[in-house]
Design a protein around this motif. Structure first.
Motif, short mmCIF file in Angstrom:
data_model
loop_
_atom_site.label_atom_id
_atom_site.label_comp_id
_atom_site.label_asym_id
_atom_site.label_seq_id
_atom_site.Cartn_x
_atom_site.Cartn_y
_atom_site.Cartn_z
N HIS A 59 0.83 -1.21 0.00
CA HIS A 59 0.00 0.00 0.00
C HIS A 59 0.86 1.26 0.00
O HIS A 59 0.59 2.19 -0.76
N ARG A 60 1.88 1.27 0.82
CA ARG A 60 2.74 2.45 0.90
C ARG A 60 3.53 2.65 -0.39
O ARG A 60 3.67 3.79 -0.87
N ALA A 61 4.01 1.58 -0.99
CA ALA A 61 4.73 1.68 -2.26
C ALA A 61 3.81 2.19 -3.37
O ALA A 61 4.24 2.94 -4.25
N SER A 62 2.54 1.79 -3.32
CA SER A 62 1.59 2.21 -4.37
C SER A 62 1.38 3.71 -4.38
O SER A 62 0.94 4.28 -5.38
N LYS A 63 1.67 4.38 -3.26
CA LYS A 63 1.55 5.84 -3.20
C LYS A 63 2.80 6.54 -3.74
O LYS A 63 2.77 7.73 -4.02
N LEU A 64 3.90 5.79 -3.87
CA LEU A 64 5.17 6.38 -4.30
C LEU A 64 5.48 6.15 -5.78
O LEU A 64 6.30 6.87 -6.35
N PHE A 65 4.85 5.14 -6.37
CA PHE A 65 5.17 4.74 -7.75
C PHE A 65 3.91 4.73 -8.60
O PHE A 65 2.80 4.54 -8.09
N ASP A 66 4.10 4.93 -9.91
CA ASP A 66 2.97 4.89 -10.84
C ASP A 66 2.40 3.48 -10.94
O ASP A 66 1.20 3.30 -11.09
N GLU A 67 3.30 2.49 -10.91
CA GLU A 67 2.87 1.09 -10.95
C GLU A 67 3.73 0.28 -10.00
O GLU A 67 4.95 0.46 -9.94
N VAL A 68 3.09 -0.61 -9.26
CA VAL A 68 3.79 -1.53 -8.36
C VAL A 68 3.42 -2.95 -8.79
O VAL A 68 2.25 -3.27 -8.92
N VAL A 69 4.44 -3.75 -9.01
CA VAL A 69 4.24 -5.15 -9.33
C VAL A 69 4.55 -5.97 -8.09
O VAL A 69 5.66 -5.89 -7.56
N VAL A 70 3.57 -6.70 -7.62
CA VAL A 70 3.78 -7.62 -6.51
C VAL A 70 4.16 -8.94 -7.17
O VAL A 70 3.35 -9.56 -7.86
N ALA A 71 5.41 -9.34 -6.99
CA ALA A 71 5.94 -10.50 -7.72
C ALA A 71 6.24 -11.65 -6.76
O ALA A 71 7.02 -11.51 -5.83
N VAL A 72 5.60 -12.77 -7.05
CA VAL A 72 5.81 -13.99 -6.27
C VAL A 72 6.97 -14.75 -6.89
O VAL A 72 6.91 -15.12 -8.07
N GLY A 73 7.98 -15.00 -6.10
CA GLY A 73 9.13 -15.75 -6.59
C GLY A 73 8.82 -17.23 -6.68
O GLY A 73 8.20 -17.81 -5.78
N ILE A 74 9.21 -17.83 -7.79
CA ILE A 74 9.02 -19.27 -7.99
C ILE A 74 10.34 -19.96 -7.69
O ILE A 74 11.34 -19.71 -8.35
N ASN A 75 10.30 -20.81 -6.68
CA ASN A 75 11.47 -21.58 -6.29
C ASN A 75 11.04 -23.04 -6.23
O ASN A 75 10.44 -23.49 -5.26
#
Length: 160
Positions: free
Chosen positions: A22-38
C-alpha cells in the motif's frame, strides 16, 4: 512511468506485506507484486494460490498488479522496465541481508532498492511465524488479510 516491484514468496501474504505494498503504491505509478518461484521449496500454498490471494487483497489498488518470476529478480526488472525494488524492514538482521541484496542488484543491473521501515504493529510478523502459530491453533486473524485467514485455516484443516 515509475515502476517498482515488491518481491517475495508470500506463503502466505501478511498484513505486514500489504502495508508495504500500500505504501509503495503511493510512491510509484505502478507496483508489481511479484511472487518468486522456487521449485526446490515446497510451499504451503501453490504459486497460483498465492497469486489469487494477492490479487484479491490488492484489488482496491488500481496501480498494483500481481505477477510471478523465477531466476534473478534483476532480469525480471530489466524485462519489465522496473527501476526499483521495494522491501520492508522489520529488524537489523533484515537490514543486513537486504542491504547486501540491494548492493548486488545495483551492481548487476542498476536497479535501485527502497528499504522501507515496517509499521511497528507488524514488526514481529512473518509468513513462517504465522503458519507455525496457526498450525498450533493460535489466533492469527488480525495478522493476515481475511482471504488468507480463510484459506490458511482450510489448508491446515486439510493437512490434519
Amino acid at each position: 512511468m515509475r515502476r517498482a516491484v515488491c518481491p517475495g514468496s508470500y506463503d502466505p501474504a501478511t498484513n505486514g506485506h500489504l502495508d508495504i505494498i500500500h505504501r509503495a503504491s503511493k510512491l510509484f505509478d505502478e507496483v508489481v507484486v511479484a511472487v518468486g518461484i522456487n521449485k526446490s521449496k515446497k510451499g504451503l500454498f501453490t504459486v497460483e494460490e498465492r497469486l489469487d490471494m494477492l490479487r484479491e487483497t490488492t484489488a482496491d489498488l488500481p496501480n498494483v498488479r500481481v505477477d510471478s518470476w523465477h531466476g534473478l529478480l534483476v532480469d525480471y526488472c530489466r524485462e519489465n522496465d522496473i527501476a526499483a525494488v521495494t522491501k520492508g524492514l522489520r529488524s537489523v538482521s533484515d537490514f543486513d541481508y537486504e542491504l547486501q541484496m540491494a548492493q548486488m542488484n545495483r551492481e548487476l543491473s542498476g536497479v535501485e532498492t527502497l528499504l522501507m521501515a515496517n509499521n511497528p504493529a507488524y514488526g514481529f510478523v512473518s509468513s513462517s511465524l504465522v503458519k507455525e502459530v496457526a498450525a498450533f491453533g493460535g489466533d492469527i486473524e488480525h495478522l493476515v488479510p481475511p482471504v488468507v485467514f480463510t484459506r490458511l485455516k482450510a489448508r491446515l484443516a486439510e493437512r490434519g
